[in-house]
Design a protein around this motif. Sequence first.
Motif: not given
Length: 120
Positions: A4-22
């Motif tokens: 199982l490999v997670e990707t999509g993390g990172g640094s983001v500002q308050l109110g921002g968005s990220l999409r993680l994939s597994c």
Amino acid sequence: KVQLVETGGGSVQLGGSLRLSCTTAGLPFDEYDMSWFRQAPGKEREEVSCITSGSLVTNSLDSVKGRFITSRDSKKKSAYLQMNNLKAEDSGTYYCAARVSCEYFSGGYFGQGTQVTVSS
């Protein structure tokens, strides 16, 4: 070998968005429910959400309802966590897990995690 490999993390500002994939390999994806967990430094790991093999989302944390969307794609053997309107308390390491059932945890498979940092 199960992976199982997670990707999509990172640094983001308050109110921002990220999409993680597994992305998974080595297991019958359609037979497993998929969970997202997170762990902040100094805190216990907590389950963010779980999506059944039939794509029913359950076990969602109250704090993420209305902001996070959990989904899965059988063709890609992957699960996703769309995170919107991120808050500082969402920071942590996010893990996906393949489990027999969202209703109980009797072991399963975890990924290595991906880091999410939300800052002002």
